[in-house]
Design a protein around this motif. Structure first.
Motif, PDB file in Angstrom:
ATOM      1  N   ALA A  50       0.827  -1.210   0.000  1.00 34.71           N
ATOM      2  CA  ALA A  50       0.000   0.000   0.000  1.00 34.71           C
ATOM      3  C   ALA A  50       0.858   1.256   0.000  1.00 34.71           C
ATOM      4  O   ALA A  50       0.514   2.249  -0.652  1.00 34.71           O
ATOM      5  N   THR A  51       1.994   1.220   0.666  1.00 29.77           N
ATOM      6  CA  THR A  51       2.868   2.394   0.767  1.00 29.77           C
ATOM      7  C   THR A  51       3.533   2.752  -0.566  1.00 29.77           C
ATOM      8  O   THR A  51       4.032   3.852  -0.714  1.00 29.77           O
ATOM      9  N   THR A  61      -1.042  10.352   0.479  1.00 28.43           N
ATOM     10  CA  THR A  61      -1.369   9.109   1.185  1.00 28.43           C
ATOM     11  C   THR A  61      -2.812   9.118   1.676  1.00 28.43           C
ATOM     12  O   THR A  61      -3.514   8.108   1.565  1.00 28.43           O
ATOM     13  N   ARG A  62      -3.279  10.254   2.220  1.00 26.06           N
ATOM     14  CA  ARG A  62      -4.665  10.335   2.722  1.00 26.06           C
ATOM     15  C   ARG A  62      -5.671  10.077   1.605  1.00 26.06           C
ATOM     16  O   ARG A  62      -6.665   9.379   1.806  1.00 26.06           O
ATOM     17  N   THR A  65      -5.704   6.421   0.770  1.00 23.95           N
ATOM     18  CA  THR A  65      -6.385   5.647   1.815  1.00 23.95           C
ATOM     19  C   THR A  65      -7.889   5.669   1.596  1.00 23.95           C
ATOM     20  O   THR A  65      -8.545   4.623   1.644  1.00 23.95           O
ATOM     21  N   ARG A  66      -8.424   6.855   1.330  1.00 24.74           N
ATOM     22  CA  ARG A  66      -9.873   6.962   1.064  1.00 24.74           C
ATOM     23  C   ARG A  66     -10.258   6.195  -0.198  1.00 24.74           C
ATOM     24  O   ARG A  66     -11.271   5.505  -0.244  1.00 24.74           O
ATOM     25  N   LEU A  68      -8.686   3.610  -1.584  1.00 23.97           N
ATOM     26  CA  LEU A  68      -8.604   2.165  -1.366  1.00 23.97           C
ATOM     27  C   LEU A  68      -9.810   1.664  -0.575  1.00 23.97           C
ATOM     28  O   LEU A  68     -10.319   0.572  -0.840  1.00 23.97           O
ATOM     29  N   LYS A  69     -10.289   2.467   0.379  1.00 20.39           N
ATOM     30  CA  LYS A  69     -11.488   2.089   1.138  1.00 20.39           C
ATOM     31  C   LYS A  69     -12.683   1.976   0.193  1.00 20.39           C
ATOM     32  O   LYS A  69     -13.429   0.996   0.227  1.00 20.39           O
ATOM     33  N   LYS A  79      -7.119  -6.371   1.101  1.00 23.09           N
ATOM     34  CA  LYS A  79      -5.830  -6.195   1.769  1.00 23.09           C
ATOM     35  C   LYS A  79      -5.428  -7.479   2.474  1.00 23.09           C
ATOM     36  O   LYS A  79      -6.275  -8.205   2.988  1.00 23.09           O
ATOM     37  N   SER A  88       3.134  -3.990   7.456  1.00 22.74           N
ATOM     38  CA  SER A  88       2.655  -3.426   6.201  1.00 22.74           C
ATOM     39  C   SER A  88       1.561  -4.311   5.603  1.00 22.74           C
ATOM     40  O   SER A  88       1.446  -5.484   5.945  1.00 22.74           O
TER      41      SER A  88
END
Length: 153
Positions: A50-51, A61-62, A65-66, A68-69, A79, A88
């Motif tokens: 993910a990183t 990154t934020r 994250t949204r 990927l959700k 995941k 990780s």
């Protein structure tokens, strides 16, 4: 200097037109261009940490994250803990995610084939050379020099 005489105007207007075109294709398939770009950057067999995804596509990154959700909720990705580094997670494509990735790849290839039918190879080479130089200028003005005006309109 008129805006039509600036380099960035032409880059921005072309990118917006490309982005609209990609979004229209993606919307017909039930996703967005941004999701398509994320899907393209996930390894179909081994998943992707993910990183590593955000830097590959220039996302914060934020924001990733949204996204990927949302992609998990749509059933495009899942995941799993990274076997080499349990702190990780790796992102994997579901079967539907693989289908949407293939649609994204095919759309990009088709657009590029259409471009190559209209623009000959030497003009494309010149285009790529110019954009490498544009990127060099951008790199030179990043950091401390980024706040200096290059020119006034």
């Amino acid at each position: 200097m008129k805006r039509e005489e600036t380099v960035d105007y032409h880059i921005k207007s072309a990118w917006h037109a490309i982005s609209r075109m990609y979004n229209q294709h993606a919307a017909q398939e039930g996703f967005t261009t941004a999701i398509g770009f994320v899907l393209i950057n996930i390894n179909s067999k081994e998943g992707t940490p993910a990183t590593k995804i955000a830097p590959m596509i220039g996302l914060e990154t934020r924001s990733l994250t949204r996204m990927l959700k949302t992609m998990e909720e749509k059933g495009l990705v899942y995941k799993k803990p990274d076997p080499q580094d349990r702190r990780s997670v790796r992102i994997f494509l579901t079967e539907e995610g693989k289908e949407k990735k293939e649609i994204s790849v095919r759309t990009i290839k088709e657009f590029n084939e259409q471009i190559r039918e209209v623009i000959d190879e030497s003009d494309l080479r010149t285009f790529f050379d110019v954009f490498e130089k544009v990127q060099m200028v951008i790199d030179q003005f990043s950091g401390a020099e980024a706040n200096k005006p290059i020119f006034e309109l």
